[in-house]
Scaffold this motif. Structure first.
Motif, PDB file in Angstrom:
ATOM      1  N   LYS A  54       0.759  -1.344   0.100  1.00  0.00           N
ATOM      2  CA  LYS A  54      -0.219   0.061   0.088  1.00  0.00           C
ATOM      3  C   LYS A  54       0.873   1.257   0.010  1.00  0.00           C
ATOM      4  N   ASP A  87      -6.173  -3.159  -3.781  1.00  0.00           N
ATOM      5  CA  ASP A  87      -5.571  -4.392  -2.807  1.00  0.00           C
ATOM      6  C   ASP A  87      -6.710  -5.409  -2.762  1.00  0.00           C
ATOM      7  N   ASP A  90      -8.559  -5.149   0.582  1.00  0.00           N
ATOM      8  CA  ASP A  90      -9.153  -4.134   0.973  1.00  0.00           C
ATOM      9  C   ASP A  90      -9.299  -3.299  -0.215  1.00  0.00           C
ATOM     10  N   ARG A  91     -10.889  -3.368  -0.629  1.00  0.00           N
ATOM     11  CA  ARG A  91     -11.395  -2.783  -1.798  1.00  0.00           C
ATOM     12  C   ARG A  91     -10.949  -1.203  -1.899  1.00  0.00           C
ATOM     13  N   ARG A  92     -10.835  -0.417  -0.756  1.00  0.00           N
ATOM     14  CA  ARG A  92     -10.659   0.817  -0.824  1.00  0.00           C
ATOM     15  C   ARG A  92      -9.258   1.410  -0.944  1.00  0.00           C
TER      16      ARG A  92
END
Length: 159
Positions: A54, A87, A90-92
């Motif tokens: 990330k 990701d 984690d879709r956000r």
């Protein structure tokens, strides 16, 4: 009367070397005329080292603000050297990956930096270079283990 402080301590020497190396890195990247800034070069190296993590983690590893990293990534993405991908956990969140277009530039960058470091480590044989790296890794690992402010940081962070 002011105290005279010792300037040849490990901490003072590391601070001086770090400052000097950063300046040398910046000048080398600029002289290589790769079409990226020194900050973008550091970012590209970090993305290559940590492929697929990330953005926030990259900023932490580099010790820079997320907004600064975002600006570097925007430029690298516009040059098609990196891509932001979803990701899977984690879709956000977005993870950052290298593109195939980055390979030649990264190879040229790393060759130039190896040349630079070979010049700066002249006088150290291979065993001494390995010992220096080992000692710096030990110091880094001790700092991460003993400093509560560094707890939870990932291994392998690069400035």
């Amino acid at each position: 009367m002011p105290r005279k402080l010792e300037s040849e301590t490990i901490g003072m020497l590391l601070t001086d070397v770090s400052r000097l190396l950063r300046g040398a890195f910046d000048r080398k990247v600029n002289a290589m005329e790769l079409g990226i800034t020194p900050g973008e070069a550091r970012t590209l190296i970090q993305v290559a080292l940590t492929e697929g993590i990330k953005q926030a983690e990259i900023a932490t590893r580099m010790g820079i603000e997320p907004m600064t990293l975002s600006a570097y990534l925007d430029r690298l993405e516009a040059l098609q050297l990196v891509a932001r991908v979803p990701d899977p956990a984690d879709r956000r969140a977005k993870n950052v990956v290298m593109t195939d277009k980055a390979d030649p530039l990264l190879s040229e960058l790393m060759a130039g930096l190896r040349e630079m470091m070979n010049a700066y480590t002249k006088g150290l044989d291979e065993a001494e270079r390995e010992a220096l790296c080992g000692n710096l890794r030990t110091l880094r690992d001790n700092l991460r283990r003993l400093d509560p402010c560094l707890a939870g940081r990932e291994k392998g962070a690069v400035e």
